[in-house]
Design a protein around this motif. Structure first.
Motif, PDB file in Angstrom:
ATOM      1  N   ALA A  54      99.679  33.340  44.415  1.00 44.14           N
ATOM      2  CA  ALA A  54      99.893  32.446  45.549  1.00 44.14           C
ATOM      3  C   ALA A  54      98.558  31.999  46.117  1.00 44.14           C
ATOM      4  CB  ALA A  54     100.715  33.159  46.626  1.00 44.14           C
ATOM      5  N   PRO A  55      98.231  30.694  46.022  1.00 44.13           N
ATOM      6  CA  PRO A  55      96.995  30.209  46.639  1.00 44.13           C
ATOM      7  C   PRO A  55      97.085  30.311  48.147  1.00 44.13           C
ATOM      8  CG  PRO A  55      98.327  28.373  45.856  1.00 44.13           C
ATOM      9  CD  PRO A  55      98.994  29.619  45.374  1.00 44.13           C
ATOM     10  N   GLY A  56      95.981  30.564  48.788  1.00 43.11           N
ATOM     11  CA  GLY A  56      95.994  30.761  50.231  1.00 43.11           C
ATOM     12  C   GLY A  56      95.514  29.546  50.998  1.00 43.11           C
ATOM     13  N   GLN A  57      95.719  29.584  52.303  1.00 40.27           N
ATOM     14  CA  GLN A  57      95.249  28.557  53.209  1.00 40.27           C
ATOM     15  C   GLN A  57      93.923  29.011  53.811  1.00 40.27           C
ATOM     16  OE1 GLN A  57      97.018  25.622  53.559  1.00 40.27           O
ATOM     17  NE2 GLN A  57      98.280  26.535  51.938  1.00 40.27           N
ATOM     18  N   THR A  58      92.947  28.113  53.852  1.00 42.28           N
ATOM     19  CA  THR A  58      91.632  28.451  54.392  1.00 42.28           C
ATOM     20  C   THR A  58      90.891  27.175  54.747  1.00 42.28           C
ATOM     21  OG1 THR A  58      89.542  29.610  53.977  1.00 42.28           O
ATOM     22  CG2 THR A  58      90.572  28.500  52.108  1.00 42.28           C
ATOM     23  N   ALA A  59      89.859  27.318  55.605  1.00 42.83           N
ATOM     24  CA  ALA A  59      89.036  26.174  55.982  1.00 42.83           C
ATOM     25  C   ALA A  59      87.916  25.928  54.986  1.00 42.83           C
ATOM     26  CB  ALA A  59      88.446  26.397  57.374  1.00 42.83           C
ATOM     27  N   GLY A  63      89.099  25.846  48.661  1.00 43.90           N
ATOM     28  CA  GLY A  63      90.272  26.690  48.827  1.00 43.90           C
ATOM     29  C   GLY A  63      90.013  28.163  48.638  1.00 43.90           C
ATOM     30  N   ALA A  64      91.068  28.946  48.840  1.00 38.86           N
ATOM     31  CA  ALA A  64      91.027  30.401  48.742  1.00 38.86           C
ATOM     32  C   ALA A  64      91.485  30.842  47.360  1.00 38.86           C
ATOM     33  CB  ALA A  64      91.926  31.014  49.813  1.00 38.86           C
ATOM     34  N   PRO A  65      91.229  32.100  47.014  1.00 40.76           N
ATOM     35  CA  PRO A  65      91.710  32.589  45.720  1.00 40.76           C
ATOM     36  C   PRO A  65      93.232  32.657  45.674  1.00 40.76           C
ATOM     37  CG  PRO A  65      90.823  34.386  47.027  1.00 40.76           C
ATOM     38  CD  PRO A  65      90.489  33.128  47.752  1.00 40.76           C
ATOM     39  N   ALA A  66      93.783  32.609  44.485  1.00 40.82           N
ATOM     40  CA  ALA A  66      95.220  32.788  44.287  1.00 40.82           C
ATOM     41  C   ALA A  66      95.449  34.235  43.866  1.00 40.82           C
ATOM     42  CB  ALA A  66      95.746  31.826  43.229  1.00 40.82           C
ATOM     43  N   LEU A  67      96.199  34.978  44.665  1.00 36.23           N
ATOM     44  CA  LEU A  67      96.434  36.392  44.400  1.00 36.23           C
ATOM     45  C   LEU A  67      97.910  36.632  44.098  1.00 36.23           C
ATOM     46  CD1 LEU A  67      94.324  37.965  47.304  1.00 36.23           C
ATOM     47  CD2 LEU A  67      93.605  37.427  44.968  1.00 36.23           C
ATOM     48  N   LEU A  74      93.130  37.612  55.041  1.00 36.28           N
ATOM     49  CA  LEU A  74      91.749  38.008  55.305  1.00 36.28           C
ATOM     50  C   LEU A  74      91.429  37.664  56.752  1.00 36.28           C
ATOM     51  CD1 LEU A  74      88.913  38.923  54.168  1.00 36.28           C
ATOM     52  CD2 LEU A  74      88.471  36.481  53.775  1.00 36.28           C
ATOM     53  N   MET A  75      91.005  38.653  57.529  1.00 31.21           N
ATOM     54  CA  MET A  75      90.739  38.470  58.963  1.00 31.21           C
ATOM     55  C   MET A  75      89.308  38.879  59.297  1.00 31.21           C
ATOM     56  SD  MET A  75      92.616  40.303  62.270  1.00 31.21           S
ATOM     57  CE  MET A  75      94.066  39.222  62.297  1.00 31.21           C
ATOM     58  N   ASP A  76      88.690  38.123  60.187  1.00 30.18           N
ATOM     59  CA  ASP A  76      87.410  38.510  60.767  1.00 30.18           C
ATOM     60  C   ASP A  76      87.675  39.498  61.897  1.00 30.18           C
ATOM     61  OD1 ASP A  76      84.636  38.438  61.576  1.00 30.18           O
ATOM     62  OD2 ASP A  76      85.273  37.132  63.217  1.00 30.18           O
ATOM     63  N   PHE A  77      87.050  40.673  61.820  1.00 30.83           N
ATOM     64  CA  PHE A  77      87.315  41.709  62.821  1.00 30.83           C
ATOM     65  C   PHE A  77      86.862  41.283  64.212  1.00 30.83           C
ATOM     66  CE2 PHE A  77      85.364  45.150  65.307  1.00 30.83           C
ATOM     67  CZ  PHE A  77      86.521  45.837  65.673  1.00 30.83           C
ATOM     68  N   GLU A  81      90.074  36.123  63.990  1.00 29.65           N
ATOM     69  CA  GLU A  81      90.434  34.878  63.324  1.00 29.65           C
ATOM     70  C   GLU A  81      90.866  35.148  61.879  1.00 29.65           C
ATOM     71  OE1 GLU A  81      88.329  30.700  61.835  1.00 29.65           O
ATOM     72  OE2 GLU A  81      87.161  32.223  62.908  1.00 29.65           O
ATOM     73  N   VAL A  82      91.947  34.510  61.471  1.00 28.39           N
ATOM     74  CA  VAL A  82      92.401  34.595  60.082  1.00 28.39           C
ATOM     75  C   VAL A  82      91.595  33.594  59.262  1.00 28.39           C
ATOM     76  CG1 VAL A  82      94.334  34.284  58.507  1.00 28.39           C
ATOM     77  CG2 VAL A  82      94.706  35.380  60.722  1.00 28.39           C
ATOM     78  N   LEU A  83      90.832  34.094  58.311  1.00 31.41           N
ATOM     79  CA  LEU A  83      89.946  33.255  57.503  1.00 31.41           C
ATOM     80  C   LEU A  83      90.649  32.666  56.293  1.00 31.41           C
ATOM     81  CD1 LEU A  83      86.783  35.561  57.574  1.00 31.41           C
ATOM     82  CD2 LEU A  83      87.422  33.736  59.176  1.00 31.41           C
ATOM     83  N   ALA A  84      91.647  33.365  55.789  1.00 33.55           N
ATOM     84  CA  ALA A  84      92.434  32.877  54.655  1.00 33.55           C
ATOM     85  C   ALA A  84      93.713  33.698  54.598  1.00 33.55           C
ATOM     86  CB  ALA A  84      91.662  33.005  53.342  1.00 33.55           C
ATOM     87  N   SER A  85      94.782  33.094  54.117  1.00 30.73           N
ATOM     88  CA  SER A  85      96.051  33.833  54.063  1.00 30.73           C
ATOM     89  C   SER A  85      97.030  33.119  53.158  1.00 30.73           C
ATOM     90  CB  SER A  85      96.665  33.964  55.461  1.00 30.73           C
ATOM     91  OG  SER A  85      97.022  32.689  55.977  1.00 30.73           O
ATOM     92  N   SER A  86      98.031  33.869  52.741  1.00 30.45           N
ATOM     93  CA  SER A  86      99.175  33.319  52.022  1.00 30.45           C
ATOM     94  C   SER A  86     100.413  34.048  52.515  1.00 30.45           C
ATOM     95  CB  SER A  86      99.010  33.510  50.511  1.00 30.45           C
ATOM     96  OG  SER A  86     100.159  33.035  49.824  1.00 30.45           O
ATOM     97  N   ASN A  87     101.362  33.288  53.023  1.00 25.85           N
ATOM     98  CA  ASN A  87     102.620  33.858  53.522  1.00 25.85           C
ATOM     99  C   ASN A  87     102.362  34.950  54.567  1.00 25.85           C
ATOM    100  OD1 ASN A  87     105.422  33.990  53.584  1.00 25.85           O
ATOM    101  ND2 ASN A  87     105.541  35.552  51.987  1.00 25.85           N
TER     102      ASN A  87
END
Length: 416
Positions: A54-59, A63-67, A74-77, A81-87
């Motif tokens: 699943a490719p992720g959403q990111t700025a 794009g983000a990796p497909a996992l 992926l979150m910045d502590f 902020e969510v840096l990339a995500s899928s579902n």
């Protein structure tokens, strides 16, 4: 009677994440099953089919990796902020990732004084592990007592269902009562797609959590349980003459990783929440429902590597800088210097410029106290918001006297 044969998850097994035995945070073989670990496995049962990548959403451009996981994030502590995500918001079975909330409640009770490290917790018939090969256990003897700090280690390192149930009963009278505490805390933290039914993560149709919610929980543990967070990096724990290793393979292979929790059931698949800190930047990853312990470790490594390669820290405004002079009505001064209340850093895509804009509260009136929040500073990159921070008054502004206020009212009416 339970066997107390020594059981160790060796370093070599951890390095080859897929070879960890057992690979479950909710289900694991008891110590006496270790002698069968080398028995050949049926190929069909080695691992479940992998979810579609699943490719992720990111700025990030490109794009983000497909996992190959049902959900990941992926979150910045620092910022949350969510840096990339899928579902990221689908409620899914969290398996033993549930125990992050169980341990967090214990940690907060220790911080507040409701629990003490040497308080004794009794193992009831309900909490006791019966030597089944289908449970992950600390192996607390029936009707025995263990200290709270040992119980906490048993939850975090050994993923003990018995430890989780015992502390739930100790703190709330029953596991059902403890689940209410878990859900109340989840609501307080802003975990909007989570519902806990038990303290262990054992399967229940109503027991769910989303990847975003689990990252929020991990961030709270790191931020609010600093005295106890080092336990999440411990590689093994010995209790009742049984030594067991932490199932988070990255603790053995990546020195920047210092937590947090693994999980596995047939329904949930293989799950992992991880935190890593490199060069002053801490990232949190969540992998839900992938098909093997090897996959959850590999995907976490890939996501962390991608995150550190594609993001960097930025300081939009230096500390002790006057950001603006805010207009104040009915004060002995017409304006007040405004700046940041604390240092401000953001995690942004590498190479992207950050712009800031200031929003002051409308119709700001005296008196204004030094340090009072009077607005906010918003940061954007490529036209998208990437963070914000409070704008605070840098000095006191006293309210003007009656005659001066009357004149100021008249002047305001005429737009002066």
């Amino acid at each position: 009677m339970q066997s107390k044969t020594l059981s160790i998850l060796p370093l070599a097994f951890a390095i080859a994440a897929g070879a960890l035995v057992p690979n479950s945070a909710s289900f694991a073989a008891p110590p006496h099953a270790a002698k069968h670990a080398a028995a050949p496995k049926k190929p069909a049962a080695a691992e479940a089919p992998a979810p579609a990548a699943a490719p992720g959403q990111t700025a990030v451009a490109g794009g983000a990796p497909a996992l190959a996981a049902k959900a990941w994030l992926l979150m910045d502590f620092d910022s949350g902020e969510v840096l990339a995500s899928s579902n990221p918001d689908e409620p899914l079975p969290p398996a033993s990732l549930t125990k992050m909330m169980t341990s967090f409640l214990v940690e907060q009770a220790l911080r507040s004084g409701k629990l003490k490290k040497d308080d004794l917790v009794t193992t009831s018939q309900n909490a006791w592990c019966r030597g089944s090969s289908t449970e992950s256990c600390m192996y607390l003897p029936l009707n025995s007592q263990a200290t709270v700090i040992d119980i906490l280690r048993g939850i975090i390192i050994q993923s003990g269902n018995d430890a989780s149930k015992a502390i739930a009963e100790h703190m709330a009278g029953s596991e059902e009562g403890f689940a209410k505490l878990m859900n109340a805390e989840a609501k307080r933290l802003g975990m909007t797609n989570t519902n806990f039914v038990n303290a262990t993560g054992l399967p229940d149709p109503a027991h769910k959590a989303s990847a975003r919610d689990l990252a929020i929980l991990a961030r709270a543990i790191i931020r609010d349980s600093s005295d106890y967070y080092p336990i999440y990096a411990e590689r093994e724990f010995k209790y009742n003459n049984i030594k067991q290793g932490n199932r988070n393979a990255l603790l053995y292979t990546d020195p920047t990783v210092d937590g947090l929790k693994t999980g596995h059931t047939q329904e949930a698949g293989y799950c992992l929440v991880t935190s890593s800190k490199r060069n002053g930047m801490r990232l949190i990853t969540v992998i839900l429902n992938t098909n093997s312990a090897q996959a959850r470790a590999d995907q976490t490594r890939q996501l962390l590597g991608w995150g550190y390669s594609n993001f960097e820290k930025a300081t939009p405004i230096q500390p002790n800088t006057v950001v603006t002079n805010a207009k104040v009505s009915f004060g002995k001064a017409d304006t007040v210097a405004a700046g940041l209340g604390s240092p401000w850093t953001l995690t942004v895509p590498r190479g992207q410029q950050v712009q800031t804009s200031v929003e002051v509260k409308p119709d700001l009136q005296a008196p204004v106290a030094k340090g009072a929040v009077i607005g906010k500073v918003v940061a954007t990159s490529n036209g998208k918001p990437v963070g914000e921070t409070p704008l605070v008054a840098q000095a006191d502004v006293e309210r003007s006297g009656l005659m001066l206020r009357a004149w100021q009212h008249v002047a305001k009416l005429f737009g002066k």
